[in-house]
Write a protein that holds these residues in place. Structure first.
Motif, PDB file in Angstrom:
ATOM      1  N   GLU A  50       0.865  -1.185   0.000  1.00 22.93           N
ATOM      2  CA  GLU A  50       0.000   0.000   0.000  1.00 22.93           C
ATOM      3  C   GLU A  50       0.897   1.229   0.000  1.00 22.93           C
ATOM      4  O   GLU A  50       1.945   1.241   0.648  1.00 22.93           O
ATOM      5  N   TRP A  51       0.468   2.270  -0.709  1.00 22.67           N
ATOM      6  CA  TRP A  51       1.214   3.529  -0.751  1.00 22.67           C
ATOM      7  C   TRP A  51       0.451   4.601   0.011  1.00 22.67           C
ATOM      8  O   TRP A  51      -0.764   4.737  -0.136  1.00 22.67           O
ATOM      9  N   HIS A  52       1.163   5.352   0.848  1.00 24.39           N
ATOM     10  CA  HIS A  52       0.578   6.393   1.678  1.00 24.39           C
ATOM     11  C   HIS A  52       1.282   7.717   1.385  1.00 24.39           C
ATOM     12  O   HIS A  52       2.509   7.752   1.281  1.00 24.39           O
ATOM     13  N   ASN A  53       0.513   8.784   1.275  1.00 23.29           N
ATOM     14  CA  ASN A  53       1.079  10.129   1.102  1.00 23.29           C
ATOM     15  C   ASN A  53       1.333  10.710   2.488  1.00 23.29           C
ATOM     16  O   ASN A  53       0.395  10.880   3.262  1.00 23.29           O
ATOM     17  N   VAL A  54       2.588  11.016   2.798  1.00 30.01           N
ATOM     18  CA  VAL A  54       2.969  11.528   4.108  1.00 30.01           C
ATOM     19  C   VAL A  54       3.374  12.991   3.972  1.00 30.01           C
ATOM     20  O   VAL A  54       4.093  13.363   3.047  1.00 30.01           O
ATOM     21  N   ARG A  81      -5.738  13.239   7.059  1.00 22.12           N
ATOM     22  CA  ARG A  81      -6.384  14.478   6.640  1.00 22.12           C
ATOM     23  C   ARG A  81      -6.762  14.313   5.169  1.00 22.12           C
ATOM     24  O   ARG A  81      -5.952  13.856   4.361  1.00 22.12           O
ATOM     25  N   THR A  82      -7.980  14.722   4.838  1.00 24.05           N
ATOM     26  CA  THR A  82      -8.419  14.733   3.445  1.00 24.05           C
ATOM     27  C   THR A  82      -8.613  16.176   3.038  1.00 24.05           C
ATOM     28  O   THR A  82      -9.235  16.955   3.755  1.00 24.05           O
ATOM     29  N   ARG A  83      -8.034  16.535   1.921  1.00 21.00           N
ATOM     30  CA  ARG A  83      -8.169  17.895   1.414  1.00 21.00           C
ATOM     31  C   ARG A  83      -8.608  17.832  -0.042  1.00 21.00           C
ATOM     32  O   ARG A  83      -8.456  16.806  -0.711  1.00 21.00           O
ATOM     33  N   LYS A  88      -5.903  20.858 -13.213  1.00 23.54           N
ATOM     34  CA  LYS A  88      -5.695  21.804 -14.321  1.00 23.54           C
ATOM     35  C   LYS A  88      -6.939  21.990 -15.183  1.00 23.54           C
ATOM     36  O   LYS A  88      -7.129  23.041 -15.791  1.00 23.54           O
ATOM     37  N   GLU A  89      -7.792  20.972 -15.218  1.00 26.49           N
ATOM     38  CA  GLU A  89      -9.015  21.045 -16.012  1.00 26.49           C
ATOM     39  C   GLU A  89     -10.190  21.613 -15.215  1.00 26.49           C
ATOM     40  O   GLU A  89     -11.313  21.676 -15.716  1.00 26.49           O
ATOM     41  N   GLY A  90      -9.945  22.013 -13.958  1.00 28.46           N
ATOM     42  CA  GLY A  90     -10.998  22.599 -13.142  1.00 28.46           C
ATOM     43  C   GLY A  90     -11.855  21.598 -12.384  1.00 28.46           C
ATOM     44  O   GLY A  90     -12.864  21.972 -11.788  1.00 28.46           O
ATOM     45  N   HIS A  91     -11.480  20.316 -12.404  1.00 30.76           N
ATOM     46  CA  HIS A  91     -12.228  19.292 -11.672  1.00 30.76           C
ATOM     47  C   HIS A  91     -11.784  19.257 -10.211  1.00 30.76           C
ATOM     48  O   HIS A  91     -10.588  19.355  -9.922  1.00 30.76           O
ATOM     49  N   LYS A  92     -12.750  19.100  -9.330  1.00 32.24           N
ATOM     50  CA  LYS A  92     -12.431  19.012  -7.901  1.00 32.24           C
ATOM     51  C   LYS A  92     -11.888  17.616  -7.607  1.00 32.24           C
ATOM     52  O   LYS A  92     -12.496  16.607  -7.954  1.00 32.24           O
ATOM     53  N   ARG A  93     -10.723  17.566  -6.973  1.00 30.25           N
ATOM     54  CA  ARG A  93     -10.063  16.307  -6.611  1.00 30.25           C
ATOM     55  C   ARG A  93      -9.873  16.260  -5.106  1.00 30.25           C
ATOM     56  O   ARG A  93      -9.748  17.295  -4.446  1.00 30.25           O
ATOM     57  N   TYR A  94      -9.813  15.044  -4.584  1.00 33.78           N
ATOM     58  CA  TYR A  94      -9.590  14.835  -3.156  1.00 33.78           C
ATOM     59  C   TYR A  94      -8.354  13.970  -2.969  1.00 33.78           C
ATOM     60  O   TYR A  94      -8.098  13.058  -3.756  1.00 33.78           O
ATOM     61  N   VAL A  95      -7.603  14.265  -1.922  1.00 36.13           N
ATOM     62  CA  VAL A  95      -6.429  13.468  -1.590  1.00 36.13           C
ATOM     63  C   VAL A  95      -6.414  13.276  -0.074  1.00 36.13           C
ATOM     64  O   VAL A  95      -6.689  14.209   0.678  1.00 36.13           O
ATOM     65  N   THR A  96      -6.135  12.044   0.347  1.00 38.16           N
ATOM     66  CA  THR A  96      -6.002  11.739   1.771  1.00 38.16           C
ATOM     67  C   THR A  96      -4.527  11.565   2.075  1.00 38.16           C
ATOM     68  O   THR A  96      -3.822  10.837   1.384  1.00 38.16           O
TER      69      THR A  96
END
Length: 145
Positions: A50-54, A81-83, A88-96
């Motif tokens: 599993e990969w985790h963004n730290v 935390r989820t933000r 770039k195309e104006g789409h809302k993205r989420y990242v945890t």
């Protein structure tokens, strides 16, 4: 009653920490961390990664930038935390992300040297034995107990 948001991970850095300086001199680093589980299914050994963004901030980020690098094994404590952001195309993205509160370097002692730090010339670097020897030569009378 309040909730609990606690994450503990032990894994290897997937790449060197990315270091950024924000307004006011605030340091932030981020890097991917890989955790791997091994188990057996139908007599076959399975390895799942599993990969985790730290993310680390301020003083902790400064230490991480100095000592961490790709492949090092670390123990990390933090919270999820989820933000959201717009791509770039104006789409809302989420990242945890895992926002780290603490980390400990694991592995061999030689693995825990500062990353990419120049070493002083051999003739100018004090040897640990000399420093310890000087301290021990003060005698028992100088001890505060």
């Amino acid at each position: 009653m309040s909730g609990v948001n606690k994450v503990i991970l032990v894994g290897h850095l997937g790449k060197d920490p990315e270091v950024r300086q924000l307004e006011g001199g605030v340091t932030v680093v981020n890097f991917p961390l890989a955790t791997t589980e091994n188990y057996s299914r139908d007599g076959r050994k399975i390895e799942q990664t599993e990969w985790h963004n730290v993310v680390m901030w301020r003083g902790l980020a400064d230490i991480a930038a100095r000592y961490l690098q790709k492949g090092k094994l670390v123990y990390i404590e933090g919270k999820l935390r989820t933000r959201s952001y717009e791509d770039k195309e104006g789409h809302k993205r989420y990242v945890t992300e895992v926002v780290a509160d603490n980390f400990n370097m694991l592995g061999r002692k030689s693995d825990n040297e500062p990353a990419a730090q120049p070493q002083p010339a051999a003739d100018t670097a004090p040897r640990v034995e000399e420093t310890v020897g000087n301290f021990n030569q003060q005698g028992d009378d100088d001890l505060p107990f």
